[in-house]
Design an enzyme around this catalytic site. Structure first.
Site, PDB file in Angstrom:
ATOM      1  N   ASP A 154       0.792  -1.237   0.000  1.00 12.42           N
ATOM      2  CA  ASP A 154       0.000   0.000   0.000  1.00 12.42           C
ATOM      3  C   ASP A 154       0.822   1.284   0.000  1.00 12.42           C
ATOM      4  O   ASP A 154       0.496   2.239   0.719  1.00 12.42           O
ATOM      5  CB  ASP A 154      -0.958   0.018   1.196  1.00 12.42           C
ATOM      6  CG  ASP A 154      -1.918  -1.156   1.205  1.00 12.42           C
ATOM      7  OD1 ASP A 154      -1.904  -1.966   0.268  1.00 12.42           O
ATOM      8  OD2 ASP A 154      -2.691  -1.270   2.172  1.00 12.42           O
TER       9      ASP A 154
ATOM     10  N   LYS B 203      -6.904  -5.040  -2.897  1.00  9.67           N
ATOM     11  CA  LYS B 203      -7.621  -5.589  -1.746  1.00  9.67           C
ATOM     12  C   LYS B 203      -8.665  -4.587  -1.264  1.00  9.67           C
ATOM     13  O   LYS B 203      -8.689  -3.451  -1.720  1.00  9.67           O
ATOM     14  CB  LYS B 203      -6.643  -5.952  -0.625  1.00  9.67           C
ATOM     15  CG  LYS B 203      -5.816  -4.813  -0.094  1.00  9.67           C
ATOM     16  CD  LYS B 203      -4.754  -5.348   0.861  1.00  9.67           C
ATOM     17  CE  LYS B 203      -3.890  -4.257   1.443  1.00  9.67           C
ATOM     18  NZ  LYS B 203      -4.572  -3.327   2.320  1.00  9.67           N
TER      19      LYS B 203
ATOM     20  N   CYS C 212      -1.711  -2.678   7.680  1.00 13.58           N
ATOM     21  CA  CYS C 212      -1.625  -3.578   6.528  1.00 13.58           C
ATOM     22  C   CYS C 212      -0.304  -4.336   6.446  1.00 13.58           C
ATOM     23  O   CYS C 212      -0.280  -5.487   6.000  1.00 13.58           O
ATOM     24  CB  CYS C 212      -1.919  -2.802   5.251  1.00 13.58           C
ATOM     25  SG  CYS C 212      -3.609  -2.129   5.269  1.00 13.58           S
TER      26      CYS C 212
END
Length: 194
Positions: free
Chosen positions: A16, A99, A138
């Site tokens: 990310d 995701k 994450c």
């Protein structure tokens, strides 16, 4: 001298590293852009499978404050804030994994609701190097799920940053990952197999 060599059988997962999670973004991780240089150093190493995960939220996602979630709306699919950080060398990425794509389900881990586990297995990856944003969400979830998948996991400490909603969340996440068997390393300790 490098402590770890990476090559066939290894995978790099950049978690990310998106505009909205960097300074100036909708959900900025403090000093999040500081990971760009070590991430690019890792992406430049040849011989391993390089993956980037990304949050790719539909509008009105369950994690957004307006829907009763925790966060302002970051990384809405297709919006500029969902793009990779402009300084990241995305040309070196072999696979992008999206995701949190379902409106009614959150997903912190790069494994949750994605094909990541199957792709790693298909390519014979037994060890995962994890870096990116954010340490306490994450990155943590991806590293722990990597261990649950039976993989060796290396967390690249100088290539992660924490949100630290509660002071110390990042350090607690690093301790939890160590406790689960993750190894800690720095980007300068990693070299390509020769």
């Amino acid at each position: 001298m490098p402590r770890l060599t990476a090559g066939a059988g290894d995978a790099l997962v950049v978690v990310d590293l998106q505009v909205d999670f960097c300074p100036g973004g909708a959900l900025a991780v403090p000093w999040g852009d500081e990971v760009v240089a070590p991430v690019n150093r890792l992406l430049a190493l040849p011989g391993w499978f390089r993956v980037a995960t990304r949050d790719w939220h539909p509008p009105g996602h369950v994690s957004f404050k307006a829907q009763g979630g925790l966060w302002p709306p970051p990384c809405v699919a297709g919006a500029p804030g969902a793009e990779c950080h402009p300084g990241m060398d995305a040309s070196k990425v072999d696979l992008v994994v999206s995701k949190a794509t379902r409106r009614d389900a959150d997903a912190y881990s790069g494994f949750q609701g994605t094909t990541l586990a199957a792709e790693l297995k298909r390519r014979g990856a037994g060890r995962l190097f994890v870096c990116g944003l954010a340490t306490d969400y994450c990155v943590r979830a991806t590293a722990l799920d990597g261990r649950r998948e039976g993989l060796e996991v290396v967390v690249v400490e100088d290539a992660v940053r924490a949100v630290d909603v509660q002071p110390g969340d990042g350090e607690r996440a690093l301790r939890e990952m160590r406790g689960a068997g993750c190894v800690m390393a720095r980007s300068g300790d990693i070299a390509a197999q020769t």
